[in-house]
Write an enzyme that holds these catalytic residues in place. Structure first.
Site, mmCIF file in Angstrom:
data_model
loop_
_atom_site.group_PDB
_atom_site.id
_atom_site.type_symbol
_atom_site.label_atom_id
_atom_site.label_comp_id
_atom_site.label_asym_id
_atom_site.label_seq_id
_atom_site.Cartn_x
_atom_site.Cartn_y
_atom_site.Cartn_z
ATOM 1 N N HIS A 1 21.499 25.041 32.396
ATOM 2 C CA HIS A 1 20.480 25.910 32.978
ATOM 3 C C HIS A 1 20.291 27.133 32.092
ATOM 4 O O HIS A 1 21.267 27.683 31.581
ATOM 5 C CB HIS A 1 20.933 26.367 34.375
ATOM 6 C CG HIS A 1 20.020 27.381 34.997
ATOM 7 N ND1 HIS A 1 18.842 27.056 35.612
ATOM 8 C CD2 HIS A 1 20.124 28.738 35.086
ATOM 9 C CE1 HIS A 1 18.258 28.151 36.061
ATOM 10 N NE2 HIS A 1 19.023 29.191 35.751
ATOM 11 N N ALA B 1 -2.538 5.325 24.019
ATOM 12 C CA ALA B 1 -1.920 6.454 23.320
ATOM 13 C C ALA B 1 -2.794 6.985 22.186
ATOM 14 O O ALA B 1 -2.998 8.199 22.060
ATOM 15 C CB ALA B 1 -0.545 6.046 22.796
ATOM 16 N N GLU C 1 0.801 -1.229 0.000
ATOM 17 C CA GLU C 1 0.000 0.000 0.000
ATOM 18 C C GLU C 1 0.831 1.275 0.000
ATOM 19 O O GLU C 1 0.845 2.025 -0.969
ATOM 20 C CB GLU C 1 -0.933 -0.019 1.211
ATOM 21 C CG GLU C 1 -2.081 0.948 1.124
ATOM 22 C CD GLU C 1 -3.099 0.729 2.243
ATOM 23 O OE1 GLU C 1 -4.143 1.386 2.217
ATOM 24 O OE2 GLU C 1 -2.846 -0.102 3.138
ATOM 25 N N HIS C 2 1.525 1.558 1.130
ATOM 26 C CA HIS C 2 2.258 2.822 1.250
ATOM 27 C C HIS C 2 3.668 2.576 1.762
ATOM 28 O O HIS C 2 3.839 1.919 2.784
ATOM 29 C CB HIS C 2 1.581 3.774 2.257
ATOM 30 C CG HIS C 2 0.156 4.101 1.952
ATOM 31 N ND1 HIS C 2 -0.210 4.877 0.889
ATOM 32 C CD2 HIS C 2 -0.985 3.763 2.595
ATOM 33 C CE1 HIS C 2 -1.542 5.007 0.887
ATOM 34 N NE2 HIS C 2 -2.028 4.334 1.902
ATOM 35 N N GLY D 1 -11.466 3.900 24.736
ATOM 36 C CA GLY D 1 -10.078 3.493 24.932
ATOM 37 C C GLY D 1 -9.189 4.686 25.216
ATOM 38 O O GLY D 1 -9.258 5.710 24.529
ATOM 39 N N GLY E 1 6.578 3.408 4.000
ATOM 40 C CA GLY E 1 6.528 4.073 5.298
ATOM 41 C C GLY E 1 5.482 3.473 6.204
ATOM 42 O O GLY E 1 5.467 3.732 7.409
#
Length: 464
Positions: free
Chosen positions: A443, A182, A36-37, A179, A39
Site C-alpha cells: 500500500h 487491439a 526483411e527485419h 475494426g 525482430g
C-alpha cells in the site's frame, strides 16, 4: 555442399529469434533466416513502435490536464513528424538489440527468403542467388500481415493499414477506423487523443469483442466520453474514394448510411504468411492461412514445426516467444517440455484506458458449466488511482465456486497491462482464492484492487 545445422528457424520475429537464441543456449548449431527485419513485425511495425506512439499521446493528454495537478502548461501542442521519428528510433534501437543478442548467442543469421525444398532441406534466396541449407529440425515463424477486404484495400493515401498509420503522411482530421480489436482501438485512441474526429465501426455487437462484456462496455463509455463515435453491429460495405476524401457506405440497423472521412484505417484482422514456403508440396496442412499444429507446434511432417501468428490464435508476441522456447527445447531433447496453454496467456490493449485480461470471461466460464463467483473493484475506491488522477477503471475476477480456481481476470484502467501479470502468475501456479486473499499487497498501489476484487467475489471487500 549444403551447410547443415541442428535447427533452422525461418523468420526472426518474437517467435523466431527467441527460438533461435534458446536453441543456441542449449548447444544447438542454429541458423535464423529473415527476409526483411530482425525482430519481425512486432518489433519494427507493431508492438514496440505503437507503444512509443501511444506514450506520446498519453503525455500530450496529461499536459492538457496540468491544471488538475497544480501545474501550468501553456501553448501545449505536438509535432507529428517528431512523434513518428521517436517511434521509429525506438524500433531501430530494439532491432539493433536483437541483432546483438543473436550474435552474442552465436546464432548464424541469413537475410533472404526461405522455402522448404524436401525433407530437411531449405532453399534461401539471397542477393547473390540461392543457397541450400539442411537440418533435421525446421521451425516456421513467418508471422502474419494485415487482412485486406475486397473494396476496402489500403492505398497508403486515403486508406491505411497499420504501417501507414505508424508513419502517417498527414494528421487525419476526420478518421474512420474499421475494426475494434487491439490494433484498431489503439490507433483510434492515439489519433483521437491528438485531435482527430474519430469513428470506430465494429461488425460484432460490441467493441473489443474478445474481452469480457462488462469490460467492453466500460471501455466504450470512456471512449465515448473522450469524443469517439462508436458504431457496433455495423459494417463498412464499400469506400468511394475521391481527391482528399473517402465516402464510407456503412450498414447499421439494416440501413446503409454514407459518411465522409479524409482518412480510413483498416484493422480487420490478419492472415498468415504462408505463401512461397512450399508448405503444400511438403504435406503441411493450412487452414485459412494458418498452419495446423498440435499442442507442441508440430505440423505433422517430421521435423517441421510452426509457431507464433503463423500457427494461429492467440496472435500475440509473448505466445510466439514461449512457443519458440518450447520448440527449441523439444529439438534439443530436453525433458519435461510443457505446451503453451492459450487460456493462460494474457491479452493487453494499450488504448486509454488500457485493457488487459487472462483466462475465461464470465460468459465463457458459465458456458463451460462452471458455477462462478465474481468479484469487482472500481478504481475510484483505490487511493493510488485517485492520487494518480486515474479514478476510472475496474478489476473483475472470476472463480470456480467449488474449487476456488481463478478462472479469469479482466481489467480496464491505468496501467492494467502491467497489473495483469499478477493474475497470470496466479493461474500458472494454480492459485486458489484462499491463496490470493491471504497474500499481502503493498500500500498504496494499484495492485491492491486485485486483492479487493478477489475479496469481493467472496463478500469480503474492505474498501467498497
Amino acid at each position: 555442399m549444403a551447410q547443415s545445422y541442428d535447427m533452422i528457424v525461418i523468420g526472426a520475429g518474437p517467435g523466431g529469434y527467441v527460438a533461435a537464441i534458446r536453441g543456441a543456449q542449449l548447444g544447438l548449431n542454429v541458423l535464423c533466416v529473415e527476409r526483411e527485419h530482425l525482430g519481425g513485425i512486432c518489433l519494427n511495425w507493431g508492438c514496440i513502435p505503437t507503444k512509443a506512439l501511444l506514450r506520446s499521446s498519453e503525455v500530450f493528454h496529461l499536459m492538457h490536464r496540468a491544471k488538475e495537478f497544480g501545474l501550468k502548461a501553456d501553448g501545449v501542442g505536438y509535432d507529428l513528424p517528431s512523434v513518428v521519428q521517436r517511434s521509429r528510433g525506438v524500433a531501430k534501437q530494439m532491432e539493433g538489440g536483437v541483432k546483438h543478442l543473436l550474435k552474442k548467442n552465436k546464432v548464424t543469421t541469413m537475410m533472404g527468403e526461405a522455402r522448404l525444398a524436401g525433407k530437411g532441406k531449405v532453399i534461401v534466396k539471397i542477393d547473390k542467388g540461392e543457397e541450400e541449407v539442411t537440418s533435421k529440425a525446421i521451425v516456421l515463424a513467418t508471422g502474419a500481415r494485415a487482412r485486406e477486404l475486397p473494396g476496402l484495400e489500403a492505398d497508403g493515401d486515403l486508406v491505411w493499414t497499420y504501417k501507414t498509420a505508424m508513419t502517417p503522411p498527414r494528421m487525419p482530421k476526420k478518421l474512420l477506423v474499421i475494426g475494434s480489436g487491439a490494433i484498431g482501438i489503439e490507433f483510434a485512441s492515439f489519433y483521437n487523443t491528438l485531435g482527430a474526429e474519430t469513428t470506430v465501426v465494429e461488425v460484432m455487437d460490441r467493441i473489443l469483442p474478445v474481452e469480457d462484456a462488462e469490460i467492453s462496455a466500460f471501455a466504450k463509455k470512456q471512449f465515448t466520453k473522450q469524443g469517439m463515435k462508436i458504431m457496433e453491429k455495423a459494417m463498412v460495405k464499400k469506400l468511394d474514394r475521391a481527391k482528399g476524401k473517402v465516402t464510407a457506405h456503412i450498414e447499421v440497423g439494416g440501413k446503409v448510411e454514407q459518411q465522409e472521412f479524409d482518412t480510413v484505417i483498416s484493422a480487420v484482422g490478419i492472415v498468415g504468411n504462408v505463401e512461397g514456403l512450399g508448405l503444400e508440396e511438403q504435406g503441411i496442412k493450412v487452414d485459412r492461412t494458418h498452419v495446423i499444429v498440435d499442442e507442441y507446434c508440430r505440423t505433422g511432417v517430421d521435423g517441421v514445426y510452426a509457431i507464433g501468428d503463423l500457427a494461429g490464435a492467440p496472435w500475440l508476441a509473448h505466445k510466439a516467444s514461449h512457443e519458440g522456447v518450447m520448440v527449441a527445447e523439444l529439438v534439443a531433447g530436453k525433458n519435461k517440455v510443457h505446451p503453451v496453454r492459450p487460456e493462460s496467456i494474457a491479452g493487453c490493449t494499450y488504448c486509454h484506458p488500457q485493457v488487459a485480461s487472462v483466462g475465461f470471461t464470465e460468459a465463457q466460464a458459465k458456458e463451460k458449466g462452471f458455477d462462478v463467483k465474481v468479484g469487482k473493484f472500481p478504481f475510484i475506491g483505490n487511493g493510488k488511482a485517485v492520487a494518480l488522477g486515474e479514478p476510472d477503471g475496474m478489476v473483475k475476477t472470476i472463480f470456480d465456486s467449488k474449487t476456488g480456481e481463478l478462472l479469469g481476470a479482466h481489467m480496464v484502467g491505468a496501467e492494467v497491462t502491467e497489473l495483469i501479470q499478477g493474475y497470470v502468475v496466479g493461474r500458472q501456479l494454480e492459485t486458489t482464492e484462499e491463496d490470493l486473499m491471504e497474500t499481502v499487497f503493498p500500500h498504496p498501489t494499484l495492485s491492491e484492487m486485485m486483492h479487493e476484487s478477489v475479496l469481493d467475489a467472496y463478500g469480503r471487500a474492505i474498501h467498497f
